[in-house]
Each structure stands twice: as structure tokens, then as C-alpha cells.
Write a protein that holds these residues in place. Structure first.
Motif, PDB file in Angstrom:
ATOM      1  N   THR A 134       0.914  -1.359   0.428  1.00 14.42           N
ATOM      2  CA  THR A 134      -0.076   0.094   0.070  1.00 14.42           C
ATOM      3  C   THR A 134       1.137   1.583  -0.097  1.00 14.42           C
ATOM      4  OG1 THR A 134       0.410  -0.249   2.472  1.00 14.42           O
ATOM      5  CG2 THR A 134      -1.563  -1.274   1.648  1.00 14.42           C
TER       6      THR A 134
ATOM      7  N   SER B  63       0.779   5.468   0.356  1.00 17.54           N
ATOM      8  CA  SER B  63       0.021   7.050   1.097  1.00 17.54           C
ATOM      9  C   SER B  63       1.054   7.866   0.464  1.00 17.54           C
ATOM     10  CB  SER B  63      -0.067   7.014   2.261  1.00 17.54           C
ATOM     11  OG  SER B  63      -0.626   8.313   3.063  1.00 17.54           O
TER      12      SER B  63
ATOM     13  N   THR C  23       0.968  12.496   0.331  1.00 16.75           N
ATOM     14  CA  THR C  23       0.877  13.726   0.468  1.00 16.75           C
ATOM     15  C   THR C  23       1.046  14.511  -0.502  1.00 16.75           C
ATOM     16  OG1 THR C  23       0.694  13.083   2.774  1.00 16.75           O
ATOM     17  CG2 THR C  23       0.860  14.765   2.118  1.00 16.75           C
TER      18      THR C  23
ATOM     19  N   VAL D 178      -4.121  14.213   1.605  1.00 16.57           N
ATOM     20  CA  VAL D 178      -3.467  12.749   0.845  1.00 16.57           C
ATOM     21  C   VAL D 178      -4.207  12.158   0.933  1.00 16.57           C
ATOM     22  CG1 VAL D 178      -2.809  10.810   2.897  1.00 16.57           C
ATOM     23  CG2 VAL D 178      -2.402  13.289   3.703  1.00 16.57           C
TER      24      VAL D 178
ATOM     25  N   GLY E 158      -4.454   7.242  -1.361  1.00 17.80           N
ATOM     26  CA  GLY E 158      -3.330   6.544  -1.169  1.00 17.80           C
ATOM     27  C   GLY E 158      -3.946   5.245  -2.218  1.00 17.80           C
TER      28      GLY E 158
END
Length: 283
Positions: A197, A199, A201, A258, A260
Motif C-alpha cells: 500500500t 500513501s 501527501t 492525502v 492512497g
């Protein structure tokens, strides 16, 4: 001369013309009456609208110009130029409102004018041009704006007899648009065998808001995105594109969003090295 606030039919008197350079001894002057509607005080409008043009007699250094159906919310102004001893008239064509951007050279604006006297060569000048612009004697305005703002420009054409004509317009110069060009992206990954995974920003490091964003990058390995959240993510070969959803389209200066995604990999799950936001590189 700029004025306003009246309504209905009225008249405006201009005094002291005989004390001005170029007007002394003139028995007539050329007068152009123009107005700008009230929205021009807060939003962009077309250039001033000419109501009338004519020649008026000068009496004891004064002229009186009648105005019919004056609107109290409009801004009015008179352009007064001397009539030459030969009685010829110069008419300058208004180029209309102009726009530009700081740091970007303008497309040259050629000012045009006609002279009622045959065989005359016109010489042009201007006041109020945006900083960085200039006008040639032949009437070509060129250059690169160096300061933003709204500028009230007056261009004048004059012939060898001393006759002249003028036109006024606005020139609006916008600051350099940062848009989404100034940005920083942080890529944080959680990896396991065959899956991961990530993420991401996006931080707006500029001084202007970003309204709507598209982030693009390429995987250096064989990663495949299987699902995503807080963005619409698509992939073609190694190239990935992520677009905002309705609730996170705006990024204020110093703000961030953010999002993901989850994916798979087989032989290489290295992090992307370069990102672009709305077509501009990010740090």
C-alpha cells in the motif's frame, strides 16, 4: 478629465485651457466624451465606450460639453486636444482593453490613427503604460510587463502642424500564475511479499490556491494498482495518473491532501522518483 455622480441631461465646463501648453491661442478644441460602466470598478470590462466626438469653441479659456442621459453610477471622462491652426483633425482608433502577464512579452499592439490633412506623418506617444512596456514613434506598443495591476493608458497621435488626437483604454497585467507548479509529494509505502500500500501527501508550497489537481508519475518496477482511495487512479503500463475527487480538489497555500492505493508487485517495488502536478514538476 474624469467625473461622475450626476444623472440625466447636464453639461460639463472645463476652464483654464488657455493656460495649458499647446492650447494657448486656440479658438477650438477636439473633445472625446467616453464612459465606463460601474462594473469596471471591480471586474474586467471592455474599454471605455465613446459617446461623442466633436469640435467645441473655446471662450475665455473654457469649453462647455453637453451630456444627455448621464448615469450616476458610471465613470465619465473627457479627452481634450487642441485643433491645429490648419483646422485638421486626428482620430485615434481605440484598441480596446488589453491584458498581459508579468514576465511574458506581449504581442505588439499597433495603434492606428487617421489625419484629415493629407500628407502628414503621425508621431505617437503614451502615458500610463504598464511598467516594462513602451511605444515607438510609429505607434507600436511592445515589451514585457514587470509589475501587475490595472493601468489607465492614454495614447496620443500628433502631426507636424501640432494637431493631435487621443484614445484611452485599460491594460490589466496579472501576476505570474503559480497554479500547481510549486508542490511537494511524499510517498510512504507499506510493503509485503507480492503486495503493498502507498500513501501520498501533496503539499502546496506556492502562494496561490490549487483548484483541481492531477498527479502523474511512473513506477520504476512492475507494480500494478488494484484499488485506491481519496483519488481516482488510473494506470497505463508504468505510468500512473491520480485525479482529485469532489471533496479534496482545493489545496490552499501550505495545505495538503492525502490519498492512497493498494497494489501488487513481483520483482521490483521501488518508489517513484519524479512527480508532476498539473503538468509541473514537484519536489
Amino acid at each position: 478629465m474624469v467625473f461622475g455622480g450626476g444623472s440625466g441631461s447636464t453639461a460639463v465646463t472645463v476652464n483654464g485651457l488657455n493656460a495649458l501648453s499647446g492650447f494657448s491661442g486656440n479658438s477650438q478644441v477636439n473633445v472625446t466624451l467616453q464612459y465606463t460602466p460601474s462594473p469596471g470598478r471591480t471586474v474586467g470590462v471592455n474599454g471605455p465606450t465613446t459617446i461623442s466626438q466633436g469640435t467645441y469653441p473655446v471662450s475665455n479659456g473654457s469649453i462647455t460639453v453637453p451630456i444627455s442621459s448621464m448615469n450616476s453610477t458610471y465613470g465619465y471622462h473627457l479627452i481634450v486636444t487642441p485643433v491645429s491652426a490648419n483646422g485638421n483633425t486626428i482620430t485615434v482608433t481605440n484598441p480596446g482593453s488589453q491584458i498581459g502577464t508579468v514576465g511574458t512579452a506581449i504581442n505588439g499592439v499597433q495603434i492606428q490613427a487617421t489625419d484629415s490633412a493629407a500628407g502628414q506623418t503621425l508621431t505617437y506617444s503614451a502615458t500610463g503604460l504598464p511598467t516594462g512596456l513602451s511605444i515607438s514613434p510609429s505607434g507600436l506598443i511592445s515589451g514585457t510587463p514587470t509589475a501587475s495591476g490595472s493601468f489607465n493608458v492614454l495614447v496620443t497621435a500628433r502631426d507636424s502642424t501640432g494637431a493631435s488626437g487621443a484614445a484611452s483604454f485599460t491594460w490589466t497585467v496579472s501576476p505570474v500564475s503559480t497554479g500547481g507548479a510549486i508542490c511537494q509529494v511524499t510517498y510512504t509505502k507499506n510493503e509485503w511479499t507480492g503486495g503493498f500500500t502507498a500513501s501520498l501527501t501533496i503539499t502546496n508550497t506556492g502562494t496561490s490556491p490549487i483548484n483541481g489537481w492531477t498527479l502523474a508519475f511512473s513506477f520504476p518496477g512492475d507494480q500494478k494498482v488494484t484499488n485506491a482511495w481519496s483519488a481516482t487512479v488510473s494506470q497505463s503500463a508504468a505510468a500512473v495518473t491520480a485525479k482529485n475527487v469532489d471533496y479534496n480538489a482545493a489545496i490552499a497555500p501550505s495545505g495538503n491532501v492525502v490519498f492512497g492505493f493498494q497494489g501488487t508487485w513481483i520483482g521490483n517495488d521501488s518508489n517513484p522518483a519524479h512527480f508532476t502536478l498539473n503538468g509541473s514538476s514537484c519536489a
